[in-house]
Design a protein around this motif. Structure first.
Motif, PDB file in Angstrom:
ATOM      1  N   LEU A  72      -2.593 -16.391 -48.640  1.00 47.95           N
ATOM      2  CA  LEU A  72      -1.144 -16.298 -48.825  1.00 47.95           C
ATOM      3  C   LEU A  72      -0.706 -14.874 -49.123  1.00 47.95           C
ATOM      4  N   ALA A  73      -1.590 -14.094 -49.732  1.00 44.98           N
ATOM      5  CA  ALA A  73      -1.268 -12.692 -50.018  1.00 44.98           C
ATOM      6  C   ALA A  73      -1.363 -11.817 -48.770  1.00 44.98           C
ATOM      7  N   GLY A  74      -1.944 -12.341 -47.704  1.00 44.70           N
ATOM      8  CA  GLY A  74      -1.986 -11.598 -46.440  1.00 44.70           C
ATOM      9  C   GLY A  74      -3.177 -10.686 -46.274  1.00 44.70           C
ATOM     10  N   LEU A  75      -4.299 -11.009 -46.923  1.00 46.80           N
ATOM     11  CA  LEU A  75      -5.487 -10.167 -46.785  1.00 46.80           C
ATOM     12  C   LEU A  75      -5.976 -10.195 -45.338  1.00 46.80           C
ATOM     13  N   ASP A  76      -5.983  -9.042 -44.697  1.00 44.35           N
ATOM     14  CA  ASP A  76      -6.308  -8.959 -43.277  1.00 44.35           C
ATOM     15  C   ASP A  76      -7.800  -8.821 -42.998  1.00 44.35           C
ATOM     16  N   LEU A  77      -8.529  -8.155 -43.889  1.00 45.69           N
ATOM     17  CA  LEU A  77      -9.918  -7.824 -43.590  1.00 45.69           C
ATOM     18  C   LEU A  77     -10.649  -7.520 -44.887  1.00 45.69           C
ATOM     19  N   ILE A  78     -11.906  -7.995 -44.991  1.00 47.62           N
ATOM     20  CA  ILE A  78     -12.732  -7.599 -46.127  1.00 47.62           C
ATOM     21  C   ILE A  78     -13.862  -6.695 -45.656  1.00 47.62           C
ATOM     22  N   ILE A  79     -14.255  -5.796 -46.526  1.00 50.34           N
ATOM     23  CA  ILE A  79     -15.397  -4.913 -46.316  1.00 50.34           C
ATOM     24  C   ILE A  79     -16.257  -5.092 -47.562  1.00 50.34           C
ATOM     25  N   ASN A  80     -17.340  -5.840 -47.440  1.00 51.39           N
ATOM     26  CA  ASN A  80     -18.137  -6.203 -48.615  1.00 51.39           C
ATOM     27  C   ASN A  80     -19.574  -5.733 -48.466  1.00 51.39           C
ATOM     28  N   SER A  81     -20.029  -4.985 -49.451  1.00 57.10           N
ATOM     29  CA  SER A  81     -21.425  -4.562 -49.476  1.00 57.10           C
ATOM     30  C   SER A  81     -22.261  -5.596 -50.214  1.00 57.10           C
ATOM     31  N   VAL A  82     -23.511  -5.673 -49.830  1.00 57.60           N
ATOM     32  CA  VAL A  82     -24.519  -6.410 -50.591  1.00 57.60           C
ATOM     33  C   VAL A  82     -25.575  -5.381 -50.966  1.00 57.60           C
ATOM     34  N   LEU A  83     -25.778  -5.197 -52.263  1.00 55.94           N
ATOM     35  CA  LEU A  83     -26.654  -4.132 -52.741  1.00 55.94           C
ATOM     36  C   LEU A  83     -28.028  -4.678 -53.098  1.00 55.94           C
ATOM     37  N   SER A  84     -29.031  -3.822 -52.948  1.00 51.11           N
ATOM     38  CA  SER A  84     -30.348  -4.128 -53.465  1.00 51.11           C
ATOM     39  C   SER A  84     -30.313  -3.932 -54.978  1.00 51.11           C
ATOM     40  N   PRO A  85     -31.289  -4.439 -55.713  1.00 47.99           N
ATOM     41  CA  PRO A  85     -31.270  -4.285 -57.174  1.00 47.99           C
ATOM     42  C   PRO A  85     -31.219  -2.836 -57.646  1.00 47.99           C
ATOM     43  N   ASP A  86     -31.698  -1.892 -56.831  1.00 46.89           N
ATOM     44  CA  ASP A  86     -31.646  -0.487 -57.242  1.00 46.89           C
ATOM     45  C   ASP A  86     -30.363   0.204 -56.784  1.00 46.89           C
ATOM     46  N   GLY A  87     -29.400  -0.567 -56.265  1.00 44.03           N
ATOM     47  CA  GLY A  87     -28.086  -0.028 -55.954  1.00 44.03           C
ATOM     48  C   GLY A  87     -27.890   0.477 -54.549  1.00 44.03           C
ATOM     49  N   ARG A  88     -28.891   0.335 -53.679  1.00 39.56           N
ATOM     50  CA  ARG A  88     -28.733   0.760 -52.297  1.00 39.56           C
ATOM     51  C   ARG A  88     -28.000  -0.316 -51.493  1.00 39.56           C
ATOM     52  N   VAL A  89     -27.304   0.105 -50.435  1.00 33.94           N
ATOM     53  CA  VAL A  89     -26.592  -0.842 -49.581  1.00 33.94           C
ATOM     54  C   VAL A  89     -27.605  -1.534 -48.677  1.00 33.94           C
ATOM     55  N   ALA A  90     -27.832  -2.827 -48.932  1.00 37.72           N
ATOM     56  CA  ALA A  90     -28.775  -3.605 -48.122  1.00 37.72           C
ATOM     57  C   ALA A  90     -28.085  -4.290 -46.957  1.00 37.72           C
ATOM     58  N   GLY A  91     -26.779  -4.455 -47.065  1.00 36.67           N
ATOM     59  CA  GLY A  91     -26.009  -5.078 -45.997  1.00 36.67           C
ATOM     60  C   GLY A  91     -24.534  -4.800 -46.180  1.00 36.67           C
ATOM     61  N   LEU A  92     -23.791  -4.836 -45.082  1.00 44.10           N
ATOM     62  CA  LEU A  92     -22.337  -4.639 -45.136  1.00 44.10           C
ATOM     63  C   LEU A  92     -21.708  -5.630 -44.174  1.00 44.10           C
ATOM     64  N   VAL A  93     -20.854  -6.501 -44.701  1.00 48.25           N
ATOM     65  CA  VAL A  93     -20.169  -7.483 -43.861  1.00 48.25           C
ATOM     66  C   VAL A  93     -18.691  -7.129 -43.814  1.00 48.25           C
ATOM     67  N   ILE A  94     -18.139  -7.158 -42.612  1.00 47.54           N
ATOM     68  CA  ILE A  94     -16.735  -6.791 -42.415  1.00 47.54           C
ATOM     69  C   ILE A  94     -16.092  -7.839 -41.520  1.00 47.54           C
ATOM     70  N   GLY A  95     -14.907  -8.311 -41.928  1.00 42.96           N
ATOM     71  CA  GLY A  95     -14.204  -9.274 -41.094  1.00 42.96           C
ATOM     72  C   GLY A  95     -13.329 -10.210 -41.889  1.00 42.96           C
ATOM     73  N   ASP A  96     -13.225 -11.441 -41.401  1.00 46.56           N
ATOM     74  CA  ASP A  96     -12.382 -12.464 -42.015  1.00 46.56           C
ATOM     75  C   ASP A  96     -12.817 -12.742 -43.447  1.00 46.56           C
ATOM     76  N   LEU A  97     -11.855 -12.984 -44.319  1.00 47.33           N
ATOM     77  CA  LEU A  97     -12.136 -13.095 -45.749  1.00 47.33           C
ATOM     78  C   LEU A  97     -13.037 -14.273 -46.092  1.00 47.33           C
ATOM     79  N   VAL A  98     -13.098 -15.292 -45.246  1.00 46.73           N
ATOM     80  CA  VAL A  98     -14.008 -16.409 -45.485  1.00 46.73           C
ATOM     81  C   VAL A  98     -15.296 -16.241 -44.682  1.00 46.73           C
ATOM     82  N   ALA A  99     -15.182 -16.072 -43.374  1.00 47.51           N
ATOM     83  CA  ALA A  99     -16.375 -16.033 -42.521  1.00 47.51           C
ATOM     84  C   ALA A  99     -17.303 -14.876 -42.893  1.00 47.51           C
ATOM     85  N   ALA A 100     -16.737 -13.679 -43.090  1.00 50.18           N
ATOM     86  CA  ALA A 100     -17.568 -12.530 -43.446  1.00 50.18           C
ATOM     87  C   ALA A 100     -18.155 -12.691 -44.838  1.00 50.18           C
TER      88      ALA A 100
END
Length: 430
Positions: free
Chosen positions: A233-261
């Motif tokens: 309802l707020a109109g969020l168009d896109l998410i950019i979400n990192s998944v980090l390893s325990p030591d803080g490195r970027v292990a994955g990055l998902v970008i897209g729809d707020l639910v599917a991504a």
């Protein structure tokens, strides 16, 4: 077995071998090239199409052809490497003709305190700070909040005006197991990130009525669905979400729809932070790393420890909490942690009006008041305050363990959790 803690000033702890079920921590991931992972994420958009196409569609409806972009980012209580990811985002926006002058970074504080200039620089990077407008959300500033109606379940959707008035609304965060939402990230950047007290209170109070083991680490749950409804309802168009390893490195990055991504990222996060344990223990010793700034955050160690704790057991939380219990929420010290029934009574009598605080009292209280007992070892919370909020205070991990063994018996089983702010103990799962 000697156990160490990730903080200066906390002495190592010797755990009796006969009692010991093990030390458990999130899985270490193979070394990766972070630039490659981030760059690859920006080449694969999940259920939205490329960002440049989204920008072009936004431009068609923008006044004067200039696209106003709001990027919601998280604060210093989250380890998201915002300053590493923003340059990639800005380059993609530039391909669609969107310059830095068109972009506002909105810090999704939720109900947290404001960041200092130094903290903002550390978050967005010195090369970006000062070149891009940065605004910090204030959930109490009604003049900068807009009411967009209600979700199907009746949650009022009241969010920051900047988000509503932007042509393109993006959210940059990270995904780890979370007591309120199952996993952080996704629509949670909007609710509670840039929402009002009323909106946040409703979703958090909903979560208080569900036991932690039914939400923490569960990709799908009723609270997450409500959070996503608010974000839609707020109109969020896109998410950019990192998944980090325990030591803080970027292990994955998902970008897209707020639910599917988000769901793809949550499954990766579960594989990293979900850790099989042989059984629940009588005594759980946990830190709260990396959620250490105050008890409002450090309670995440309690939530994860709950999954490893036998009913009637004792959880020992070792955490620094340099800012005390909760700078923004003094009612925690006033009322202390309690059961759902006790806190519901306080709400019914009007003694607690902030439902976000009420939910937090229940989230911790269900572990240290209803299920078991909590012992706190903290440099930032004195023994009087620890006792007032519902913990047994201890001067050191050694003293805490001696107390616990005296209460549970010398044959009590013991589990140690590391990275307690994010770990997801799983009993009987691979």
């Amino acid at each position: 077995m000697q156990v160490t803690f990730p903080y200066p000033g906390f002495e190592p702890l010797e755990v009796p071998a006969g009692n010991f079920l093990g030390v458990f921590a999130p899985r270490e991931t193979a070394p990766v090239d972070e630039d490659e992972v981030i760059g690859n994420g920006f080449q694969h958009f999940i259920d939205t199409g490329p960002l440049v196409d989204i920008c072009r569609r936004a431009k068609k409806g923008a006044t004067g052809g200039r696209v106003k972009v709001t990027v919601v980012i998280d604060d210093n209580t989250r380890p998201t490497p915002v300053k590493k990811i923003l340059p990639y985002l800005f380059r993609h926006l530039a391909k669609a003709g969107i310059g830095l002058e068109d972009i506002t970074l909105l810090v999704g504080l939720g109900t947290h305190r404001r960041l200092s200039p130094a903290e903002l620089i550390a978050k967005v990077g010195p090369d970006i700070y000062g070149r891009v407008k940065v605004v910090q959300h204030d959930y109490r500033d009604e003049g900068n909040l807009v009411h967009l109606g209600c979700t199907a379940k009746g949650t009022p959707v009241i969010v920051n005006r900047l988000a509503v008035e932007s042509d393109l609304l993006l959210a940059l965060g990270s995904i780890v197991p979370h007591r309120v939402a199952g996993f952080s990230g996704g629509g949670k950047m909007i609710q509670p990130g840039i929402s009002s007290a009323a909106t946040t209170g409703q979703t958090h109070w909903l979560s208080a009525r569900v036991k932690g083991e039914k939400i923490l680490g569960q990709v799908e749950n009723e609270v997450r669905q409500e959070i996503d409804a608010v974000a839609r309802l707020a109109g969020l168009d896109l998410i950019i979400n990192s998944v980090l390893s325990p030591d803080g490195r970027v292990a994955g990055l998902v970008i897209g729809d707020l639910v599917a991504a988000h769901r793809q990222g949550a499954m990766l996060s579960r594989r990293i932070y979900g850790v099989n344990i042989p059984e629940q223990a009588d005594i759980v010793i946990t830190d709260s790393y990396p959620a250490d700034i105050e008890m409002w955050q450090a309670a995440k160690g309690i939530y994860s420890g709950n999954l490893a704790l036998k009913p009637g057991g004792i959880i020992i939380l070792v955490t620094p909490c340099p800012e005390g219990v909760a700078v923004q929420h003094p009612q925690i010290e006033q009322f202390g942690y309690g059961s759902l029934a006790e806190v519901e009574a306080l709400v019914a009598r009007g003694e607690i009006e902030d439902l976000t605080v009420a939910a937090h009292l229940v989230h911790v209280g269900e572990v240290i008041k209803e299920k078991g007992t909590g012992i706190l070892v903290s440099q930032g919370i004195n023994k009087e305050t620890a006792a007032r909020i519902g913990f047994i205070p201890a001067a050191s991990p050694r003293v805490a363990l001696d107390m616990a063994l005296a209460m549970k018996g010398k044959d009590a089983s013991i589990i140690v959790l590391r990275h307690g702010g994010d770990i997801l103990p799983l009993v009987g799962e691979e």
